[in-house]
Write an enzyme that holds these catalytic residues in place. Structure first.
Site, mmCIF file in Angstrom:
data_model
loop_
_atom_site.group_PDB
_atom_site.id
_atom_site.type_symbol
_atom_site.label_atom_id
_atom_site.label_comp_id
_atom_site.label_asym_id
_atom_site.label_seq_id
_atom_site.Cartn_x
_atom_site.Cartn_y
_atom_site.Cartn_z
ATOM 1 N N LYS A 13 0.834 -1.212 0.000
ATOM 2 C CA LYS A 13 0.000 0.000 0.000
ATOM 3 C C LYS A 13 0.868 1.262 0.000
ATOM 4 O O LYS A 13 0.578 2.218 -0.695
ATOM 5 C CB LYS A 13 -0.927 0.041 1.234
ATOM 6 C CG LYS A 13 -1.898 -1.119 1.330
ATOM 7 C CD LYS A 13 -2.883 -0.941 2.472
ATOM 8 C CE LYS A 13 -2.269 -0.963 3.861
ATOM 9 N NZ LYS A 13 -1.727 -2.275 4.279
ATOM 10 N N ARG A 88 -9.550 1.294 8.158
ATOM 11 C CA ARG A 88 -9.259 -0.115 8.396
ATOM 12 C C ARG A 88 -10.458 -0.825 8.984
ATOM 13 O O ARG A 88 -10.434 -2.044 9.134
ATOM 14 C CB ARG A 88 -8.116 -0.240 9.395
ATOM 15 C CG ARG A 88 -6.759 -0.374 8.775
ATOM 16 C CD ARG A 88 -5.752 -0.266 9.905
ATOM 17 N NE ARG A 88 -4.574 -1.042 9.681
ATOM 18 C CZ ARG A 88 -3.458 -0.565 9.118
ATOM 19 N NH1 ARG A 88 -3.393 0.653 8.669
ATOM 20 N NH2 ARG A 88 -2.413 -1.344 8.978
ATOM 21 N N ARG A 127 11.129 -6.336 3.748
ATOM 22 C CA ARG A 127 11.156 -4.908 4.112
ATOM 23 C C ARG A 127 12.146 -4.669 5.258
ATOM 24 O O ARG A 127 12.910 -3.713 5.236
ATOM 25 C CB ARG A 127 9.748 -4.467 4.531
ATOM 26 C CG ARG A 127 9.699 -3.011 4.952
ATOM 27 C CD ARG A 127 8.298 -2.453 4.892
ATOM 28 N NE ARG A 127 7.434 -3.022 5.894
ATOM 29 C CZ ARG A 127 6.107 -2.944 5.866
ATOM 30 N NH1 ARG A 127 5.501 -2.353 4.862
ATOM 31 N NH2 ARG A 127 5.371 -3.470 6.809
ATOM 32 N N ARG A 139 11.105 -1.309 11.414
ATOM 33 C CA ARG A 139 9.874 -0.942 12.125
ATOM 34 C C ARG A 139 9.671 -1.818 13.357
ATOM 35 O O ARG A 139 9.885 -3.027 13.305
ATOM 36 C CB ARG A 139 8.673 -1.120 11.184
ATOM 37 C CG ARG A 139 8.452 0.069 10.294
ATOM 38 C CD ARG A 139 7.380 -0.173 9.277
ATOM 39 N NE ARG A 139 6.153 -0.779 9.811
ATOM 40 C CZ ARG A 139 5.006 -0.810 9.159
ATOM 41 N NH1 ARG A 139 4.924 -0.272 7.957
ATOM 42 N NH2 ARG A 139 3.952 -1.383 9.683
ATOM 43 N N ARG A 150 -1.092 -8.144 13.433
ATOM 44 C CA ARG A 150 -1.574 -7.224 12.397
ATOM 45 C C ARG A 150 -2.443 -7.972 11.389
ATOM 46 O O ARG A 150 -3.437 -7.453 10.901
ATOM 47 C CB ARG A 150 -0.382 -6.563 11.685
ATOM 48 C CG ARG A 150 0.246 -5.452 12.519
ATOM 49 C CD ARG A 150 1.706 -5.231 12.185
ATOM 50 N NE ARG A 150 1.945 -4.770 10.830
ATOM 51 C CZ ARG A 150 3.129 -4.877 10.201
ATOM 52 N NH1 ARG A 150 4.160 -5.449 10.792
ATOM 53 N NH2 ARG A 150 3.260 -4.433 8.980
HETATM 54 P P1 ADP Z 1 0.678 -2.166 7.777
HETATM 55 O O1 ADP Z 1 -0.470 -1.883 6.877
HETATM 56 O O2 ADP Z 1 1.859 -2.696 7.046
HETATM 57 O O3 ADP Z 1 0.337 -3.002 8.972
HETATM 58 P P2 ADP Z 1 0.795 0.627 8.676
HETATM 59 O O4 ADP Z 1 2.068 1.403 8.616
HETATM 60 O O5 ADP Z 1 -0.315 1.049 7.803
HETATM 61 O O6 ADP Z 1 1.258 -0.857 8.410
HETATM 62 O O7 ADP Z 1 0.251 0.614 10.191
HETATM 63 C C1 ADP Z 1 1.080 0.301 11.286
HETATM 64 C C2 ADP Z 1 0.266 0.273 12.588
HETATM 65 O O8 ADP Z 1 -0.302 1.576 12.821
HETATM 66 C C3 ADP Z 1 -0.928 -0.669 12.616
HETATM 67 O O9 ADP Z 1 -0.552 -1.988 12.946
HETATM 68 C C4 ADP Z 1 -1.785 -0.026 13.714
HETATM 69 O O10 ADP Z 1 -1.261 -0.261 15.012
HETATM 70 C C5 ADP Z 1 -1.601 1.459 13.438
HETATM 71 N N1 ADP Z 1 -2.617 1.972 12.495
HETATM 72 C C6 ADP Z 1 -2.374 2.507 11.264
HETATM 73 N N2 ADP Z 1 -3.514 2.870 10.674
HETATM 74 C C7 ADP Z 1 -4.506 2.578 11.539
HETATM 75 C C8 ADP Z 1 -5.922 2.690 11.513
HETATM 76 N N3 ADP Z 1 -6.553 3.200 10.445
HETATM 77 N N4 ADP Z 1 -6.633 2.259 12.573
HETATM 78 C C9 ADP Z 1 -6.034 1.753 13.650
HETATM 79 N N5 ADP Z 1 -4.707 1.591 13.755
HETATM 80 C C10 ADP Z 1 -3.934 1.998 12.717
#
Ligand code: ADP
Length: 202
Positions: A13, A88, A127, A139, A150
């Site tokens: 993404k 999400r 990654r 990360r 996740r």
């Molecule tokens: P990925 O999609 O690879 O898991 P992201 O960088 O998008 O990674 O998100 C990392 C973390 O940030 C998520 O695991 C969550 O803890 C938090 N997060 C990001 N976006 C949201 C969201 N829309 N709602 C709740 N938590 C979020």
């Protein structure tokens, strides 16, 4: 142009969002990046979100909705945006619709990067290796335990979120396992064919 990117962790993404943002000249808003920056800077948002992000759990809707609302209110997002990592959950998607309705706007398209679960671990390991090779920090949630969490969080909400956009006629599913440039082309081809008057296609 208001676009949201859906898909599991490690689906690409971030990569595709930043490419689309460049092509369409709109900001790339990644909730993961916003949260990681807030955690680094130990802001009130970062302090509230840290435990959830590190463990791989979702940050509470109330916290993330507020943070996205603030970001969307900034001037550069007026003409459009690529949202990466938000929404999400269906509650978040509903908040986004409500927010946009105030200005008579709406999400134009929800692209879902479809990647089978068996490929995700490989992607995340890759990654982490690339970050290390480039001298960057890995990360805090790119480890096996947090990744599992996740994925579980993703699976809890993925089907209903996709249905939400499908019912609105906005869901476009793309093979996230295709080569990076091919994925980008699928996305831009779709935009060019459905919104031909949007720059740079006009
Ligand atoms: P990925 O999609 O690879 O898991 P992201 O960088 O998008 O990674 O998100 C990392 C973390 O940030 C998520 O695991 C969550 O803890 C938090 N997060 C990001 N976006 C949201 C969201 N829309 N709602 C709740 N938590 C979020």
């Amino acid at each position: 142009m208001r676009i949201v990117l859906l898909g599991p962790p490690g689906a690409g993404k971030g990569t595709q969002s930043s490419r689309l943002a460049q092509v369409l000249r709109v900001p790339h808003l990644s909730t993961g990046d916003i949260l990681r920056a807030a955690i680094r800077e130990a802001t009130p948002l970062g302090l509230k979100a840290k435990a959830a992000v590190d463990s791989g759990a979702l940050v509470e809707d109330e916290i993330i909705n507020g943070c996205v609302g603030e970001r969307l209110a900034k001037r550069d997002a007026e003409g459009g945006f690529i949202l990466d990592g938000f929404p999400r959950t269906v509650d978040q998607a509903t908040m986004l619709d409500t927010y946009l309705r105030h200005t008579g706007d709406e999400v134009d398209v929800a692209f879902e990067l479809v990647v089978g679960l068996d490929h995700l671990q490989q992607r995340v390991v890759k990654r982490a290796r690339e970050a290390m090779a480039g001298g960057e920090a890995v990360r805090s949630d790119d480890n096996e335990i947090a990744l599992q969490k996740r994925v579980v969080a993703y699976l809890q909400h993925a089907a209903s979120l996709s249905d939400f956009y499908r019912q609105q006629g906005k869901l476009v599913q793309v093979d996230g396992l295709a080569e990076i440039n091919a994925v980008t082309s699928s996305l831009t081809d779709h935009i060019a064919s459905t919104m031909p008057r949007h720059p740079p296609f006009a």
